[in-house]
Structures are given as structure tokens and as C-alpha cells.
Write an enzyme that holds these catalytic residues in place. Sequence first.
Site, PDB file in Angstrom:
ATOM      1  N   ASP A  37      27.940  -6.856  -4.351  1.00 57.41           N
ATOM      2  CA  ASP A  37      27.752  -5.277  -4.318  1.00 57.41           C
ATOM      3  C   ASP A  37      26.380  -4.922  -4.254  1.00 57.41           C
ATOM      4  OD1 ASP A  37      27.374  -5.463  -6.787  1.00 57.41           O
ATOM      5  OD2 ASP A  37      28.768  -4.008  -7.755  1.00 57.41           O
ATOM      6  N   GLY A  38      25.652  -5.681  -4.393  1.00 55.65           N
ATOM      7  CA  GLY A  38      24.047  -5.402  -4.321  1.00 55.65           C
ATOM      8  C   GLY A  38      23.370  -5.491  -5.696  1.00 55.65           C
ATOM      9  N   GLN A  94       0.697   7.952  -1.950  1.00 56.90           N
ATOM     10  CA  GLN A  94       1.156   9.091  -2.248  1.00 56.90           C
ATOM     11  C   GLN A  94       0.743   9.697  -3.287  1.00 56.90           C
ATOM     12  OE1 GLN A  94       3.226  10.696   0.519  1.00 56.90           O
ATOM     13  NE2 GLN A  94       3.491  12.442  -0.426  1.00 56.90           N
ATOM     14  N   HIS A 126      -4.851   1.753  -4.686  1.00 55.11           N
ATOM     15  CA  HIS A 126      -5.230   2.870  -3.704  1.00 55.11           C
ATOM     16  C   HIS A 126      -5.453   4.116  -4.495  1.00 55.11           C
ATOM     17  CE1 HIS A 126      -6.062   4.211   0.129  1.00 55.11           C
ATOM     18  NE2 HIS A 126      -5.799   5.424  -0.290  1.00 55.11           N
ATOM     19  N   LYS A 190     -10.741   9.073   9.721  1.00 60.42           N
ATOM     20  CA  LYS A 190      -9.288   8.676  10.166  1.00 60.42           C
ATOM     21  C   LYS A 190      -8.445   9.993  10.095  1.00 60.42           C
ATOM     22  CE  LYS A 190      -6.194   6.012   8.184  1.00 60.42           C
ATOM     23  NZ  LYS A 190      -6.082   4.781   7.404  1.00 60.42           N
ATOM     24  N   ARG A 192      -4.414  10.381  10.460  1.00 59.69           N
ATOM     25  CA  ARG A 192      -2.957   9.901  10.576  1.00 59.69           C
ATOM     26  C   ARG A 192      -2.005  10.844  11.446  1.00 59.69           C
ATOM     27  NH1 ARG A 192      -0.891   5.324   9.419  1.00 59.69           N
ATOM     28  NH2 ARG A 192      -2.644   4.353   8.173  1.00 59.69           N
TER      29      ARG A 192
HETATM   30  C1  R5P Z   1      -5.105   4.130   3.631  1.00 55.88           C
HETATM   31  O1  R5P Z   1      -5.903   5.017   3.443  1.00 55.88           O
HETATM   32  C2  R5P Z   1      -5.464   2.892   3.394  1.00 55.88           C
HETATM   33  O2  R5P Z   1      -6.622   2.585   2.769  1.00 55.88           O
HETATM   34  C3  R5P Z   1      -5.274   1.806   4.458  1.00 55.88           C
HETATM   35  O3  R5P Z   1      -6.196   2.289   5.655  1.00 55.88           O
HETATM   36  C4  R5P Z   1      -4.015   1.993   5.235  1.00 55.88           C
HETATM   37  O4  R5P Z   1      -2.966   2.201   4.200  1.00 55.88           O
HETATM   38  C5  R5P Z   1      -3.756   1.145   6.255  1.00 55.88           C
HETATM   39  O5  R5P Z   1      -2.477   1.448   6.930  1.00 55.88           O
HETATM   40  P1  R5P Z   1      -2.086   0.860   8.324  1.00 55.88           P
HETATM   41  O6  R5P Z   1      -2.339  -0.690   8.321  1.00 55.88           O
HETATM   42  O7  R5P Z   1      -0.386   1.159   8.486  1.00 55.88           O
HETATM   43  O8  R5P Z   1      -2.619   1.735   9.187  1.00 55.88           O
END
Ligand code: R5P
Length: 297
Positions: A37-38, A94, A126, A190, A192
Site C-alpha cells: 500500500d506504499g 521556497q 540554498h 534572472k 523565472r
Molecule cells: C535558484 O536560485 C538556484 O540557485 C538555481 O539557479 C536554480 O535552482 C536552478 O534551477 P533550474 O536548473 O531548474 O533552472
Amino acid sequence: MSKAALFCFTESAPQARHLANELSIDLHQVAVHGFPDGESLVRVDPALPIALLYRSLDNPNAKLIELLLAAAALRENGAERVILVAPYLAYMRQDTAFHPGEAISQRVIGRLLVDHFDALLTVDPHLHRTHTLDEIMPGIETVAVTAAPVLSTAIDVTDKPLLVGPDAESRQWVEGIAAPAGLEVLIGTKHRNGDRDVAIHICDIARASGRHVVLVDDVISSGETMAEAARQLREAGAARIEALATHCLASQPSLAALRVAGVERIRSTDTVAGLSAVITVAPLIAAEIRRRGWLKG
Ligand code: R5P
């Protein structure tokens, strides 16, 4: 006789063996039975007073429950102090609710670990808006080891490569790795737009023309961040591009896409097992454990 032993799960046995050898302590494997069942049944050997439990938390949803069960089993079977060695610590990105209604995963996972472990060691977590692990895991001893020394020595500096960080968050890793050899650094910005959709701008990218470029980040996840940066660097005339990261979580197809984008060589540490994981962090982790006196209690 040592008061400590290392426990690991099957998937990380080679890396844990390396660490146990560095520490000159015994290694035991946690036995896991998966029910139809996991659910999982976890069993451990009798423990010494200090139990170091090794598990990298890539694929965290599958691994966390077994990890907590193992910590509890170790306490019930002789361990007075249970220390988590999680070379990759998941759910750290997060660290805020980016949109209304989102869970702040970093806090939730932090609390869960505080409830089950007396101390924790990880590698290059991170941390961005949160600056220290103590803020996430108050009440237990936390240690963040940096892989910068081994990543630095992995770079061939004969042609003075240009180190490129794809986003502002990567600055801390890139500068730490560039400093020992006095290498030049270029940091992008960057935005996202989605899991596999990033927009990157690298100011001064013309400096990459004709150069050996090493793209540096803490995590390669989908690989899209590195791939987009590589496409732009190739366009700008970089002579050779390679990628270097502490943790590589990327699948084989993602790594293949990274090569298509122009990255000749992809290397990471063995915090997460995989084909790119050719740089070991076991000596760094062992040195920190010894420095903290964790084997003595
Ligand atoms: C985010 O700020 C991290 O430093 C990486 O840049 C990120 O997690 C890389 O994610 P992905 O390879 O999915 O672009």
C-alpha cells in the site's frame, strides 16, 4: 572504542562508506521494507550513543518519511543523540510566499527536522532571504559546509577561465569559488517565468568572447538556468563552456539538453549521486564533524 556510528540508506551507501572511512567509524545500512500500500517499514541495527544518519534529500517527498522513521528507530535502539547528515537539503528555495496562499516550505521542513534531530549538517543550503540555518531550525546545532574549496580546485586555471553566475543568488557561490585563484567573475540577473522558463540578462557578456567560461551555481535542477546562460554565452563568442555546481538534481534528458545548449562538461559534487557527481565532499564533511567534536558527544 568509538561512541558513534554512521547509518545510511541503500541509495547513498557509496558516499556514506566514503564518509565512514574518513571518520574511521562503522557504517550500518537502514533496512526498508515497502508494503504493497506504499507504507514503509524501517529497521535499524542497535545504535551506539551517537548516531549519524546520512541521507541526501533530493527526491524529498519519497525520502523524508523513511528518514523520520529511521531517526525514531535509532533513539529507541540506543542512540542518545541523532545527527542528520543531509549533503543536499531540500525545500530550502521556497523561503517566502512568492504568491498569496503558498506554503513557506523552508519553515515547514525546518520544523520537522528540529523535532527529530539533535543536530544537522548540510552542504551549501540554498539560503537567500533567510541567512542562516539557525533561523530555520532554532534549538538544534546546524552546520552549513561550503563546497567552494573542492569546486575551486576542480577548475583548470591555466587559461584563466571567466566564472559566470547566472543570477544574483549565485554570487555567493561564484565569488567563493573564484577567490582562491583570483578568477574574473560575471553575474547575471534572472527572471523565472515558470519551472522551465527563465529569462537571463548578463550585463557585459561581451567579456566572454573567446574565453573559457565556467558557469557556476549551487543547484542544477531542470538545467534551464544553465542552459539559457550557455546559449547566450555561446552567442557572445565564448570559446568553451563548462558547468560546475554543488548539487546536480537534473535528469539525464535535462543534462543532454544542457550539452545541446553548448555546455561541454558538467560536473558537480557527490552530495547528490549521478553521472556528473565526480567531486567528493566526504573529506570536507568529515573535517567539520571532527572539528565540532560530534563523534565524542
Ligand atoms: C535558484 O536560485 C538556484 O540557485 C538555481 O539557479 C536554480 O535552482 C536552478 O534551477 P533550474 O536548473 O531548474 O533552472
